[in-house]
Design an enzyme around this catalytic site. Structure first.
Site, PDB file in Angstrom:
ATOM      1  N   THR A 349      -1.980 -26.985  28.651  1.00  0.00           N
ATOM      2  CA  THR A 349      -2.480 -25.911  28.494  1.00  0.00           C
ATOM      3  C   THR A 349      -1.481 -25.038  30.184  1.00  0.00           C
ATOM      4  OG1 THR A 349      -3.768 -25.646  26.861  1.00  0.00           O
ATOM      5  CG2 THR A 349      -3.400 -23.111  27.765  1.00  0.00           C
ATOM      6  N   THR A 367      -0.010 -23.435  25.110  1.00  0.00           N
ATOM      7  CA  THR A 367      -0.226 -24.788  25.491  1.00  0.00           C
ATOM      8  C   THR A 367       0.415 -25.334  24.216  1.00  0.00           C
ATOM      9  OG1 THR A 367      -1.968 -26.079  24.896  1.00  0.00           O
ATOM     10  CG2 THR A 367      -2.577 -24.252  24.135  1.00  0.00           C
ATOM     11  N   GLY A 433      -6.569 -26.266  31.418  1.00  0.00           N
ATOM     12  CA  GLY A 433      -7.732 -27.792  31.021  1.00  0.00           C
ATOM     13  C   GLY A 433      -8.905 -28.234  30.145  1.00  0.00           C
ATOM     14  N   GLY A 434      -8.338 -27.555  28.831  1.00  0.00           N
ATOM     15  CA  GLY A 434      -8.617 -27.700  27.442  1.00  0.00           C
ATOM     16  C   GLY A 434     -10.687 -27.243  27.270  1.00  0.00           C
TER      17      GLY A 434
END
Length: 535
Positions: A349, A367, A433-434
């Site tokens: 992302t 993302t 960063g998820g």
């Protein structure tokens, strides 16, 4: 008497240095991005008379050429926009949607668990993680078009695409960071012909020269695709010549996203849901199946635990660890497409934040999901496709199950912050960063809103991460007293905040008031930058 020698092995460290990231300040607007060249592209649009929305669109397209592992034309995302003369933000929702022919039977389970970005049951051949069956409908171009149409100026789309076209024609820098990112995905990139041709010349990741300036390599047909969008308009991606090329390539590869999916792809404009912050501020969010509902749970759980003006102490970090683990337990158990029918616009992302000289704010998270998404570059267009099907829990009947046209739970969390009385200053923030996104966004907000930290100080302060219900990670630079309190609060890993492994998210933030703005990008990201418009 000598001091006893500790027998505890300290965390392995890859970086024996202290890093700082310069902030940008100015009265004419700022663009903050994970890539300096994309930020410069946006700032150039501000200088040419564009506003924050125009600059965000230009920067997003530029990112397709200079940060292909994080975002691009084959991606998805969310944008928040707050006009300077308004007190309520709006959402441009171009979040993930499964293709209409998505079939759960195409994702049989092995019986094992998979630990990738998500701990889902493993699918045979990892077809939900890479390859043509991992594609969600690519909605980024629709999102950028809606952002331009609803909030941009009269600047032509071709002007906004000009920086991206120039960067794509030049090519991607063949430097050490490109080598690192490509190497991380090389074992899968090699499985797909066009991806391997572009990113693995001679069968190996590109290696920068030992000395001197890096070279550049072309990203397939991406430059010609951007030129086509500049000439024919952004809708060509969904209804024109580009749509025909996209559908043909996907079909040839065995994917199920088709011309009808592309033709029906729409970005939706809606009012941003808000979260009350201690009765003093409103957090404007993307809502739906983003991280926003979990952010609200954390805000509520921390209502009686504000850090002091001197900064967060050990007790505050321990409380945040407990609250976030509980919030993630609830999130993963209860949220999903089946339980969000009442949400308006339901819904690692890259993130960028923009402010213009008038004070208009834009916060965009976009993302491909995994690094380099599906790892599939479509040969006819040079579009690197997302692997959004990975967001779904592949177990049939789960709350977040694969289904035709379904929208999965995702982790994006762009925010805009306003004082409840409608005054200034205002903030725009977000992160990549998820699952690590949420912790970074909350801490940046707590430190600026509760502790009164300046933007640069907040960006450089060590953080913790909570990405699930089971454990917490802590930056080894935190005080020993804080690490001890975190260890007492639950399972703890003490880790380094480095470029790779990626143990923490990559936030950026802008603060704006009547006297101008200041922005700072993620400290650890080597390419990130905040760039101020000069005039």
């Amino acid at each position: 008497m000598s001091t006893p020698v500790s027998t505890r092995t300290p965390p392995y460290r890859t970086q024996n240095w202290t890093l700082t990231k310069p902030a940008a300040k100015g009265r004419h607007g700022i663009v903050v991005s994970q890539n300096r060249e994309a930020a410069e592209a946006g700032a150039a649009i501000l200088e040419a008379g564009g506003n924050a929305a125009d600059a965000a669109v230009a920067a997003c397209f530029a990112l397709a050429a200079v940060e292909p592992w994080n975002s691009g034309l084959g991606g998805i995302g969310f944008a928040l926009v707050l006009k300077a003369n308004e007190t309520r933000a709006q959402v441009v929702d171009f979040g993930p949607v499964a293709p209409r022919r998505a079939d759960p039977a195409d994702y049989p389970l092995t019986g094992e668990m998979k630990k990738d970005l998500f701990t889902w049951p493993e699918v045979v051949g990892d077809v939900n993680i890479h390859g043509p069956l991992s594609f969600c409908i690519p909605s980024s171009v629709a999102g950028y078009a809606k952002l331009k149409e609803a909030f941009g100026t009269a600047l032509p789309v071709a002007d906004l695409l000009a920086p991206a076209i120039a960067l794509a024609k030049r090519g991607l820098a063949q430097d050490w960071y490109t080598t690192l990112k490509v190497s991380s995905s090389a074992s899968v990139l090699r499985l797909y012909e066009e991806s391997a041709r572009i990113y693995l010349p001679g069968g190996l990741p590109p290696v920068p020269p030992y000395q001197g300036m890096p070279g550049f390599f072309r990203l397939g047909n991406l430059a010609s695709t951007l030129e086509r969008l500049a000439e024919a308009g952004l809708d060509d991606f969904y209804h024109g010549e580009l749509a025909t090329r996209l559908a043909a390539d996907i079909k040839a590869l065995g994917g199920v996203v088709d011309a009808e999916d592309l033709a029906n792809c729409k970005a939706v404009l809606r009012e941003a849901p808000v979260i009350d912050w201690r009765g003093t501020h409103l957090l404007h969010t993307a809502g739906g199946l983003t991280a926003a509902p979990t952010l609200q749970a954390v805000v509520e759980g921390m209502a009686d635990s504000a850090p002091s003006s001197e900064g967060p102490d050990a007790a505050w970090f321990a409380t945040l660890s407990r609250v976030m683990r509980q919030a993630y337990a609830s999130r993963l158990e209860g949220l999903g497409a089946a339980k969000a029918a009442t949400e308006p616009g339901d819904t690692c992302t890259t993130h960028l934040t923009v402010v213009d000289g008038e004070g208009n704010l834009v916060s965009v998270t976009t993302t491909l999901l995994s690094s380099m998404g599906s790892r599939v570059v479509l040969p006819g267009t040079g579009v690197l496709m997302n692997n959004g099907m990975m967001w779904f829990d592949p177990r049939p009947g789960s709350a977040n199950a694969i289904a035709p046209g379904a929208r999965p739970l995702c982790n994006m969390c762009p925010v805009i912050v306003t004082p409840k009385d409608g005054s200034w200053p205002r903030l725009a923030a977000g992160s990549s960063g998820g699952r690590r996104i949420l912790a970074s966004v909350y801490q940046m907000l707590a430190w600026t809103l509760d502790c009164g930290m300046e933007i640069t100080e907040a960006a450089h302060t060590p953080r913790i991460d909570v990405s699930g219900p089971d454990s917490t990670s802590a930056d080894y630079r935190l005080p020993d007293q804080t690490l001890a309190a975190l260890e007492a609060a639950g399972p703890l890993s003490v880790v380094e905040h480095g470029v790779l492994p990626i143990n923490f998210a990559c936030p950026n933030i802008i603060r704006v008031d009547k006297d101008g703005a200041e922005g700072c990008s993620d400290v650890i990201s080597p390419w990130s930058a905040a760039v101020a418009a000069k005039h």
